[in-house]
Motif scaffolding. Structure first.
Motif, PDB file in Angstrom:
ATOM      1  N   VAL A 231       0.812  -1.415  -0.199  1.00 49.58           N
ATOM      2  CA  VAL A 231      -0.030  -0.021  -0.044  1.00 49.58           C
ATOM      3  C   VAL A 231       0.755   1.186   0.109  1.00 49.58           C
ATOM      4  CG1 VAL A 231      -1.622   1.470   1.319  1.00 49.58           C
ATOM      5  CG2 VAL A 231      -2.009  -1.197   0.936  1.00 49.58           C
ATOM      6  N   ASP A 232       1.700   1.207   1.000  1.00 50.09           N
ATOM      7  CA  ASP A 232       2.676   2.621   1.047  1.00 50.09           C
ATOM      8  C   ASP A 232       4.012   2.152   1.278  1.00 50.09           C
ATOM      9  OD1 ASP A 232       2.476   1.785   3.627  1.00 50.09           O
ATOM     10  OD2 ASP A 232       1.452   3.727   4.171  1.00 50.09           O
ATOM     11  N   SER A 233       4.734   0.869   1.147  1.00 50.05           N
ATOM     12  CA  SER A 233       5.809   0.617   1.694  1.00 50.05           C
ATOM     13  C   SER A 233       6.280   0.236   2.981  1.00 50.05           C
ATOM     14  CB  SER A 233       6.684   1.388   1.018  1.00 50.05           C
ATOM     15  OG  SER A 233       7.276   2.489   1.640  1.00 50.05           O
ATOM     16  N   ASP A 234       5.204   0.839   3.902  1.00 49.73           N
ATOM     17  CA  ASP A 234       5.540   0.636   5.379  1.00 49.73           C
ATOM     18  C   ASP A 234       5.138  -0.775   5.806  1.00 49.73           C
ATOM     19  OD1 ASP A 234       6.869   3.030   5.885  1.00 49.73           O
ATOM     20  OD2 ASP A 234       5.045   4.052   6.464  1.00 49.73           O
ATOM     21  N   THR A 235       5.864  -1.287   6.783  1.00 47.18           N
ATOM     22  CA  THR A 235       6.040  -2.488   7.332  1.00 47.18           C
ATOM     23  C   THR A 235       5.411  -2.665   8.665  1.00 47.18           C
ATOM     24  OG1 THR A 235       7.408  -3.145   5.624  1.00 47.18           O
ATOM     25  CG2 THR A 235       7.028  -4.972   7.315  1.00 47.18           C
ATOM     26  N   SER A 236       4.408  -3.409   8.857  1.00 46.56           N
ATOM     27  CA  SER A 236       3.875  -3.461  10.424  1.00 46.56           C
ATOM     28  C   SER A 236       4.824  -4.452  11.233  1.00 46.56           C
ATOM     29  CB  SER A 236       2.532  -4.138  10.655  1.00 46.56           C
ATOM     30  OG  SER A 236       2.186  -4.503  11.779  1.00 46.56           O
ATOM     31  N   THR A 237       4.826  -4.001  12.250  1.00 47.32           N
ATOM     32  CA  THR A 237       5.616  -4.790  13.461  1.00 47.32           C
ATOM     33  C   THR A 237       4.929  -6.200  13.973  1.00 47.32           C
ATOM     34  OG1 THR A 237       4.769  -3.540  15.283  1.00 47.32           O
ATOM     35  CG2 THR A 237       6.825  -2.958  14.464  1.00 47.32           C
ATOM     36  N   SER A 238       3.821  -6.205  13.444  1.00 44.48           N
ATOM     37  CA  SER A 238       2.763  -7.449  13.742  1.00 44.48           C
ATOM     38  C   SER A 238       2.328  -8.508  12.703  1.00 44.48           C
ATOM     39  CB  SER A 238       1.554  -6.851  14.676  1.00 44.48           C
ATOM     40  OG  SER A 238       2.136  -5.992  15.513  1.00 44.48           O
ATOM     41  N   ASP A 239       2.646  -8.143  11.610  1.00 42.52           N
ATOM     42  CA  ASP A 239       2.096  -9.050  10.493  1.00 42.52           C
ATOM     43  C   ASP A 239       2.373 -10.389  10.868  1.00 42.52           C
ATOM     44  OD1 ASP A 239       1.599  -6.800   8.704  1.00 42.52           O
ATOM     45  OD2 ASP A 239       3.201  -6.921   7.743  1.00 42.52           O
ATOM     46  N   THR A 240       1.137 -11.175  10.854  1.00 43.74           N
ATOM     47  CA  THR A 240       1.001 -12.676  11.062  1.00 43.74           C
ATOM     48  C   THR A 240      -0.068 -13.308  10.171  1.00 43.74           C
ATOM     49  OG1 THR A 240       1.415 -12.177  13.465  1.00 43.74           O
ATOM     50  CG2 THR A 240       0.240 -13.941  13.002  1.00 43.74           C
ATOM     51  N   LEU A 241       0.584 -14.400   9.586  1.00 43.57           N
ATOM     52  CA  LEU A 241      -0.299 -15.355   8.856  1.00 43.57           C
ATOM     53  C   LEU A 241      -0.163 -16.590   9.557  1.00 43.57           C
ATOM     54  CD1 LEU A 241      -1.691 -16.912   6.419  1.00 43.57           C
ATOM     55  CD2 LEU A 241       0.496 -16.582   5.072  1.00 43.57           C
ATOM     56  N   LEU A 242      -1.331 -17.161  10.041  1.00 38.91           N
ATOM     57  CA  LEU A 242      -1.309 -18.434  10.746  1.00 38.91           C
ATOM     58  C   LEU A 242      -2.180 -19.392   9.805  1.00 38.91           C
ATOM     59  CD1 LEU A 242      -1.817 -17.697  14.195  1.00 38.91           C
ATOM     60  CD2 LEU A 242       0.247 -18.541  13.373  1.00 38.91           C
TER      61      LEU A 242
END
Lengths: 408, 408
Positions: A231-242
């Motif tokens: 979306v805007d190149s910024d990355t979350s500290t919490s991204d999770t895929l389970l």
């Protein structure tokens, strides 16, 4: 939530998702931060379920992510639980973060009769504030009572933060003459401060699959789905895929089960596209396709440079077929390119080739294409066989309003 | 030009720049694209002048850049000329680009009696359209007649495209008991489509200096000045920095002339800051200082991740002391970081430390700081001795308007 209008790119309705035997869902109003809405979800997977996961690469990962990562590589055959709260990300909360995560996983293990190593949590919402974990743990009994196989849409809604619509996708595929089902939900990528762009994804299947096989499959498919959106190149500290596989279908999936892999890719890609379509202020959905690169890695570097370029994203918002900015992005990406071998297409229209505007191109063609809601930019570098496809949205006044104006 | 109001960050007036003996300037209305304004500038350096240059790293460089690069490494002692047109970038124009560049350099060499290898050109403006080079060459006689040592401000104005103010800076420094002068002009970084973010910089000095020494100095100082600014992470295909040393002061500068190097750094940094202050839609000037990194390179990676983050830039536009987004940017940068060793300051105020908000921090402190026009974000990583400082501006509705709305 509810503060901004539903994205114009949202699907007409939440899809009908199949029940995955062996998984039940529950949600509750815990009042973590939001009032008057469900903000905690529980997914309980029956004994024998296999778990896999993929997580943010951020160096400043939140405590729940680190906890999930430590557990996801372990074999285990007891029941498993996923507990997710919205409203508070439990990120950058110092030692409190570990304490809060531990409090939730321990209480959930006790309440549900699970091994604590089989309890996975995610938190999304405001950062830098301690998670009031007792508000979550106080509701575990209520959640347990409410468990139901049909509540996956409720779960999709409970994990929303600044999303303007809940996100779900599913597939059914034949494996060894048996029907295997896949259903997934996601949240992201609203980023109203002080929240962050957290993307959470939970996918379930009734396939029988070994943990290491499922993990490899999930990691590989993430690279061509969730790792290909921006979306805007910024990355979350919490991204999770389970992902959890209950095995209840009795159909065995292996690394060679191409029909299953294709179906899973489809579900993941659908969810990834929905995340982009809920990008802050998005009015256009953009596919960027790069071919002819020296390698696949080079192709992705070019594609992401195009997809992340503010000048390209604002041009798309302005419905401007500005191929010069595409040339600029390729030039700055750092991957191999030859200006005079490039060709650029908007949709099916050849715009530029041989280092210059195409002699047949007329500006009206490009302008007409840019008025569409879904736009494809294709670049062929003329160098080799490398290809990549990524997806993004435009950059509009809405993005600025959501991310800058909320205090005014 | 003139379409958008002057940046609120612009200096009160163009500075008084000293005359550099041995350099004369002229400008003319050539009608390359703009009407009713001067759009071509000529700088003529006397015999004995030494030239150095630094250029965009873009893989899709424009023809004039490639031509300058081929010439800049050559020793030469005859007079030298710099010819710059605004209105047309002569970029992505296929073989026409080379033809047009050659036409201008050849005609300038003939008109001015120079070796063609000593004629440097730049073009800035619309891309993808052939440069009407005959409009430039038709004016060379007129330019030659108009040459004057005092016309550097006129030159600064002639090279503007979407700039909202002309940019100049100077210094005087004692070398071997003699006064050495430095004067420079720049344009950038207005980017109204279909223009690009071209930055052009021309610096002159009357120092006596060897070519290789001047080149090394310029390259080294570019890394800590022009390569430390960012408006929106996009890179022009035409960025050019040329420096000429006429030697008329008689003062010899070497690689050990720290006073001269400091003065030149000051001029380059001043021009770099002015470029940021003319960033599209900019309302805040932001310094990002990173210390305690594992290396200087890591520090710069973190600093640029912060300076380029749309979420941070919109938070600054919204006067929001959003330190959580700074943590996010550090996490995503790819350079080494430990969440719990970070400390973050806005101005002098310690906002976060030990992986959490500082116990003494009050939101009112941060909010008051963010109302200022010039803002400093300082991050200490607590890992090592690496440092870096970069500069940027905020991301506002003005940026979107300039880059997206011009067709509406």
């Amino acid at each position: 939530m509810g503060k901004y209008p539903t994205s114009p790119l949202a699907p007409a309705a939440f899809p009908a998702l199949p029940v995955i035997d062996g998984v039940r869902f529950a949600t509750v109003e815990a009042g973590v931060r939001y009032k008057g809405r469900r903000d905690v979800m529980l997914a309980l997977l029956d004994e024998g379920s296999v778990m896999a996961g993929v997580f943010t690469r951020s160096a400043t990962r939140a405590a729940p992510v680190l906890d999930c990562q430590a557990k996801i590589g372990l074999d285990g055959s007891g029941p498993a639980a996923i507990v997710v709260n919205s409203g508070n990300a439990n990120a950058f909360t110092g030692k409190n973060g570990v304490t809060a995560t531990k409090a939730v996983t321990r209480a959930a293990a006790e309440a549900l009769g699970l091994d604590e190593g089989r309890v996975f949590t995610s938190s999304t919402g405001v950062i830098g504030e301690p998670l009031p974990h007792e508000r979550v743990t106080a509701k575990l009994g209520e959640l347990k009572e409410a468990l139901d196989p049909g509540k996956i849409e409720e779960a999709a809604r409970a994990i929303m933060t600044t999303d303007t619509f809940p996100k779900g996708a599913s597939a059914e595929v034949m494996v060894d003459g048996k029907t295997v089902k896949i259903a997934g939900i996601a949240k992201g990528s609203g980023m109203i401060a002080p929240d962050m762009a957290t993307m959470l994804v939970y996918v379930f299947t009734d396939a029988v699959v070994e943990r290491s096989v499922l993990q490899d499959m999930l990691s590989t498919l993430t690279d061509v789905t969730f790792n290909c959106i921006t979306v805007d190149s910024d990355t979350s500290t919490s991204d999770t895929l389970l992902m959890g596989a209950t095995g209840t279908s009795g159909a065995r999936v292996t690394a060679e089960s191409t029909a299953f892999i294709d179906a899973l890719r489809g579900v993941m890609l659908d969810l990834a596209h929905q995340v982009v379509k809920d990008g802050e202020g998005a009015t256009k959905f953009v596919e960027v396709h790069v071919s002819g690169a020296a390698s696949d890695a080079d192709a992705k570097t070019h594609a992401m440079a195009i997809a992340n370029s503010p000048l390209i994203k604002t041009a798309i918002a302005g419905e401007d077929p500005n191929w010069g900015r595409v040339v600029m992005a390729i030039g700055k990406s750092g991957a191999a390119a030859d200006r005079d071998l490039l060709s650029i297409r908007f949709g099916d229209v050849l715009v530029a080739e041989n280092g210059w505007v195409s002699p047949d191109y007329r500006e009206e063609q490009g302008a007409a294409l840019m008025k569409q809601q879904e736009i494809t930019i294709s670049v062929d570098l003329g160098l080799g066989g490398g290809t990549a496809t990524v997806w993004t949205c435009d950059l509009t006044h809405g993005y600025i309003s959501i991310n800058a104006d909320y205090r005014s």
